[in-house]
Design a protein around this motif. Structure first.
Motif: not given
Length: 228
Positions: A151-164
Motif C-alpha cells: 500500500l503506497f501512501r501519499a509520501e510514497d506516491v511523492r517518492d515514486a513521482e520523484l524517482a520517475h
C-alpha cells in the motif's frame, strides 16, 4: 546527391544514410542504371527532419514519425507529436510538484487513500515490476497489508513521482535512493537541488528541440507535397 553528400552535413557515415533509407526514415531513392542511389533535396530535408526529431522525441519515436509520414498517416504523425508534448507537460508538472515538496520538506502530506501497486503503476505509466525494483533499491518503502499486498501512501506516491522524474533524467537508482532519503530525513538538499536544476534544463532543451523538429517537419511535409 550521393549518400556521402547527405551524410557529410550531419557527420554521419554513408552506411548510416543507407540504413535510414532501408528503415523507412527516408523516402526510397531512385537508382542509376549501375545501381547507385540518387538522392534529392527532398531526401536531404527528410534526413534533417529525422535528425531534428531525435533530441525532441528519442530515436525510436523519431523513426515512428518518419515511417508514418512516408505511409501518408498524418493523423499518426500528429498523435505521436501530441503525446510527446503531453509527456513534456506532465514532466514539467511533476518537476514543479517535487520542487514544491523540497521547499516544504518538513510538511507532511495528508494521507488520503493509499494506492495499490497497480494503481501507482498506472499513474506513472510504468510496470509494477519497475516499482518493485525501486523498492528493492530502497527508493520506495510501502506499507504491507497482513496479506502481503503493498500500500503506497501519499509520501510514497511523492517518492515514486520523484524517482520517475529522475529516472527520465538518466539518474541511476542508487543516486535516486540517496535523493529520496534526503527528503525523508529532511536533511541537506544540495544533491536534490542540483538534480532538479539539471532536469529543468533538460526539459527546456527538449522543449526547444521540439520547436526545431516541428519546423523541420513542416518544411519536409511541404517539400514532399510539392514533389511530383
Amino acid at each position: 546527391m550521393r549518400p556521402a553528400d547527405l551524410a557529410r552535413e550531419h557527420g554521419l557515415s554513408t552506411q548510416a544514410v543507407r540504413n535510414y533509407e532501408e528503415s523507412g526514415f527516408l523516402p526510397p531513392a531512385e537508382r542509376t542504371p549501375s545501381g547507385y542511389r540518387v538522392y534529392t533535396e527532398v531526401h536531404a530535408a527528410a534526413l534533417r527532419t529525422f535528425i531534428a526529431l531525435i533530441p525532441a522525441y528519442g530515436h525510436a519515436t523519431a523513426g515512428q514519425i518518419m515511417n508514418a509520414v512516408h505511409a501518408d498517416s498524418l493523423d499518426d504523425v500528429l498523435l505521436t507529436i501530441d503525446r510527446g508534448h503531453e509527456q513534456l507537460l506532465r514532466d514539467r508538472a511533476t518537476l514543479d510538484s517535487v520542487s514544491n515538496a523540497v521547499a516544504n520538506l518538513t510538511d507532511v502530506e495528508p494521507v488520503l487513500e493509499p494506492r495499490t501497486i497497480g494503481e501507482l503503476a498506472r499513474r506513472l505509466d510504468v510496470t509494477p515490476a519497475t516499482l518493485r525494483a525501486w523498492e528493492e533499491a530502497g527508493i520506495l518503502v510501502p506499507q504491507r497489508e497482513p496479506t502481503g499486498y503493498r500500500l503506497f501512501r501519499a509520501e510514497d506516491v511523492r517518492d515514486a513521482e520523484l524517482a520517475h522524474l529522475l529516472r527520465r533524467g538518466g539518474y541511476p537508482l542508487a543516486r535516486i535512493a540517496l535523493v529520496v532519503d534526503q527528503i525523508r530525513s529532511a536533511g541537506g538538499t544540495d544533491t536534490l537541488g542540483t538534480a532538479l536544476t539539471d532536469w529543468r534544463r533538460r526539459l527546456q532543451s527538449r522543449g526547444l528541440a521540439m520547436l526545431t523538429a516541428s519546423a523541420r517537419l513542416s518544411e519536409y511535409l511541404t517539400a514532399r507535397a510539392a514533389t511530383p
